[in-house]
Design a protein around this motif. Structure first.
Motif, short mmCIF file in Angstrom:
data_model
loop_
_atom_site.label_atom_id
_atom_site.label_comp_id
_atom_site.label_asym_id
_atom_site.label_seq_id
_atom_site.Cartn_x
_atom_site.Cartn_y
_atom_site.Cartn_z
N HIS A 14 0.90 -1.02 -0.04
CA HIS A 14 -0.11 -0.13 0.02
C HIS A 14 0.87 1.41 -0.05
O HIS A 14 1.25 1.89 1.08
CB HIS A 14 -0.78 -0.02 1.26
CG HIS A 14 -1.94 1.19 1.40
ND1 HIS A 14 -2.68 1.46 2.38
CD2 HIS A 14 -2.39 1.70 0.22
CE1 HIS A 14 -3.21 2.33 2.22
NE2 HIS A 14 -3.41 2.83 0.94
N PRO A 15 1.36 1.60 -0.97
CA PRO A 15 2.36 2.81 -1.30
C PRO A 15 1.53 4.23 -1.07
O PRO A 15 0.44 4.16 -1.26
CB PRO A 15 2.78 2.61 -2.71
CG PRO A 15 1.99 1.76 -3.31
CD PRO A 15 0.99 1.15 -2.42
N TYR A 67 0.32 7.69 -2.42
CA TYR A 67 -0.67 7.96 -3.50
C TYR A 67 0.08 9.44 -3.91
O TYR A 67 -0.16 10.36 -3.76
CB TYR A 67 -2.14 8.24 -3.18
CG TYR A 67 -2.75 6.91 -2.83
CD1 TYR A 67 -2.19 5.85 -2.80
CD2 TYR A 67 -4.19 6.91 -2.40
CE1 TYR A 67 -2.87 4.56 -2.48
CE2 TYR A 67 -4.75 5.76 -2.27
CZ TYR A 67 -4.12 4.66 -2.22
OH TYR A 67 -4.70 3.44 -1.86
N HIS A 68 1.47 9.02 -4.67
CA HIS A 68 2.19 10.14 -4.77
C HIS A 68 2.34 11.10 -3.68
O HIS A 68 2.77 10.67 -2.85
CB HIS A 68 1.58 10.99 -6.19
CG HIS A 68 2.50 12.35 -6.81
ND1 HIS A 68 3.84 11.97 -6.66
CD2 HIS A 68 2.24 13.13 -7.43
CE1 HIS A 68 4.31 13.04 -7.27
NE2 HIS A 68 3.24 13.71 -7.72
N SER A 114 6.49 9.82 -0.80
CA SER A 114 5.47 10.70 -0.85
C SER A 114 6.15 12.15 -1.27
O SER A 114 5.36 13.11 -1.12
CB SER A 114 4.64 10.68 0.59
OG SER A 114 5.29 11.22 1.28
N LEU A 170 8.39 4.08 -8.00
CA LEU A 170 7.37 2.96 -7.58
C LEU A 170 7.38 1.81 -8.30
O LEU A 170 7.59 0.79 -7.73
CB LEU A 170 5.78 3.62 -8.10
CG LEU A 170 4.53 2.74 -7.62
CD1 LEU A 170 4.48 3.14 -6.11
CD2 LEU A 170 3.38 3.38 -8.32
N VAL A 230 -1.45 -5.11 -4.65
CA VAL A 230 -1.28 -3.73 -4.43
C VAL A 230 -2.67 -2.80 -4.36
O VAL A 230 -3.32 -2.75 -5.41
CB VAL A 230 -0.34 -3.11 -5.68
CG1 VAL A 230 0.14 -1.85 -5.46
CG2 VAL A 230 0.92 -4.22 -5.89
N MET A 256 -3.77 0.74 -4.52
CA MET A 256 -3.61 2.42 -5.05
C MET A 256 -4.69 3.11 -5.38
O MET A 256 -5.73 2.56 -5.60
CB MET A 256 -2.41 2.03 -5.94
CG MET A 256 -3.01 1.32 -7.07
SD MET A 256 -1.60 0.92 -8.28
CE MET A 256 -2.22 -0.68 -8.92
N MET A 305 -1.99 5.73 -10.96
CA MET A 305 -1.08 4.88 -10.46
C MET A 305 -1.63 3.62 -11.23
O MET A 305 -0.42 2.84 -11.68
CB MET A 305 -1.30 4.57 -9.15
CG MET A 305 -0.71 5.75 -8.40
SD MET A 305 -0.71 5.80 -6.34
CE MET A 305 0.36 4.31 -6.12
N ILE A 330 1.63 2.25 -13.26
CA ILE A 330 2.43 1.17 -12.64
C ILE A 330 2.96 0.02 -13.49
O ILE A 330 2.30 -0.38 -14.18
CB ILE A 330 1.81 0.83 -11.38
CG1 ILE A 330 2.65 -0.01 -10.23
CG2 ILE A 330 0.71 -0.42 -11.48
CD1 ILE A 330 2.14 -0.09 -8.95
N GLU A 368 -10.56 3.11 -4.73
CA GLU A 368 -9.34 2.68 -5.22
C GLU A 368 -9.08 1.47 -5.79
O GLU A 368 -10.37 0.91 -6.22
CB GLU A 368 -8.57 2.47 -3.62
CG GLU A 368 -8.76 3.81 -2.83
CD GLU A 368 -8.37 3.60 -1.07
OE1 GLU A 368 -7.03 3.76 -0.87
OE2 GLU A 368 -9.23 2.94 -0.57
#
Ligand SMILES: C[S@@+](CC[C@H](N)C(=O)[O-])C[C@H]1O[C@@H](n2cnc3c(N)ncnc32)[C@H](O)[C@@H]1O
Length: 297
Positions: free
Chosen positions: A86-87, A89-90, A119, A131, A150, A152, A164, A168, A203
């Protein structure tokens, strides 16, 4: 689990005050669906994945920049059966120096958190590049038959969608894209005077499988600039209409000839001038002639 998930009640685990935390119920559903025995999370934030894994009595390996692990520059220690990722979101939510002090991370672990925090990338392009480096590194750590989920989202800025999911890198087999309905999102509370845009209320969960070792497909997005005068499938009507629009809505015939010469569209045709004139006269609803100039209707 179905292709749309919606968790109105967040569930138990992690910390709902940690910005951008996710619902433990999503992780529960993924564990149940894939019958996961070992789960890893290299951007675990407030520890939602570990709390769910403990409750389910399965092993969890969890790390985050906030505890001195930098996925960009450090090795993934495990060989993985299942990764939940769970990266950020920019730059929607800043982590280092917002959710935790970068100076503390530097003092304790010698990592300059503000530099490696996903981030805080310089641009969207820089974010996607980093990413994707994290994606490939994690995917490579899967055992054959392993899975990666993932979570995102998309961002909308000045009328443009930054997705994303679209950009990605997608290694291995794309098993599913699950839409996750967003509840209690901070930005949903914002009021805009002129709300002439579509609010993002979801999401995505991208589900990937590493079906093969060593050699596997990777889907990458490529952004190119196209000049339609070089595109064979574009019709003359649209090339000429674009030329007139670019010229401010009116143009002399010889300028149209000039604008197409040297481009692939013209090279493919031995009678370019005739073709241009024929097109102008054939589409009378679109083009008209007045006082020596061609106009767009
Ligand atoms: C969206 S949050 C994860 C939230 C988590 N799922 C939860 O429920 O609390 C993204 C996390 O990525 C971490 N992060 C950003 N850059 C990182 C990096 N280079 N290496 C490891 N973690 C990083 C941030 O510290 C943040 O905790």
């Amino acid at each position: 689990m179905q292709s749309i998930v919606s968790y109105k009640e967040r569930g138990i685990g992690g910390n709902n005050l940690y910005r951008g935390n996710c619902s433990p119920r999503l992780i529960e559903d993924l564990i149940d669906f894939y019958k996961v025995k070992n789960i890893s999370d290299y951007m675990c934030g407030s520890g939602t994945t570990k709390d769910v894994a403990d409750r389910k009595n399965i092993k969890a390996n969890v790390y985050d920049l906030n505890q001195g692990f930098d996925l960009l520059n450090m090795d993934v220690p495990e060989r993985n059966e299942f990764i939940f990722w769970h990266p950020p979101y920019h730059n929607m939510i800043r982590y280092a120096d917002n959710m935790y002090a970068a100076s503390e991370i530097e003092k304790k672990y010698g990592i300059c958190a503000n530099e490696v925090d996903l981030s805080q990338c310089r641009s969207w392009e820089d974010f996607i590049k980093k990413l994707n480096a994290c994606m490939i590194k994690q995917f490579a750590s899967l055992e054959t038959g392993g899975h990666m989920a993932v979570l995102m989202g998309d961002l909308k800025k000045q009328g443009k969608l930054y997705s994303m999911l679209l950009e990605i890198a997608k290694p291995g087999i794309i098993e599913n894209i699950v839409i996750k309905v967003q509840h209690n999102c901070m930005s949903n509370k914002n009021q805009y005077a002129n709300e002439n845009f579509i609010r993002i209320q979801h999401e995505y969960v991208l589900l990937l499988k590493k079906a093969e070792d060593l050699i596997y497909p990777v889907q990458f997005a490529v952004n190119r600039i196209a000049d339609i005068r070089n595109l064979e499938s574009v019709t003359w009507k649209d090339v000429i209409a674009d030329i007139i629009e670019k010229a401010g809505g009116k143009i002399e015939l010889h300028n149209i000839y000039q604008q197409v010469s040297g481009y692939k569209k013209a090279e493919k045709n031995n009678h370019v001038k005739e073709k241009v004139r024929q097109t102008l006269y054939a589409y009378r609803k679109i083009f008209f002639f007045e006082n020596g100039l061609w106009y767009l209707s």
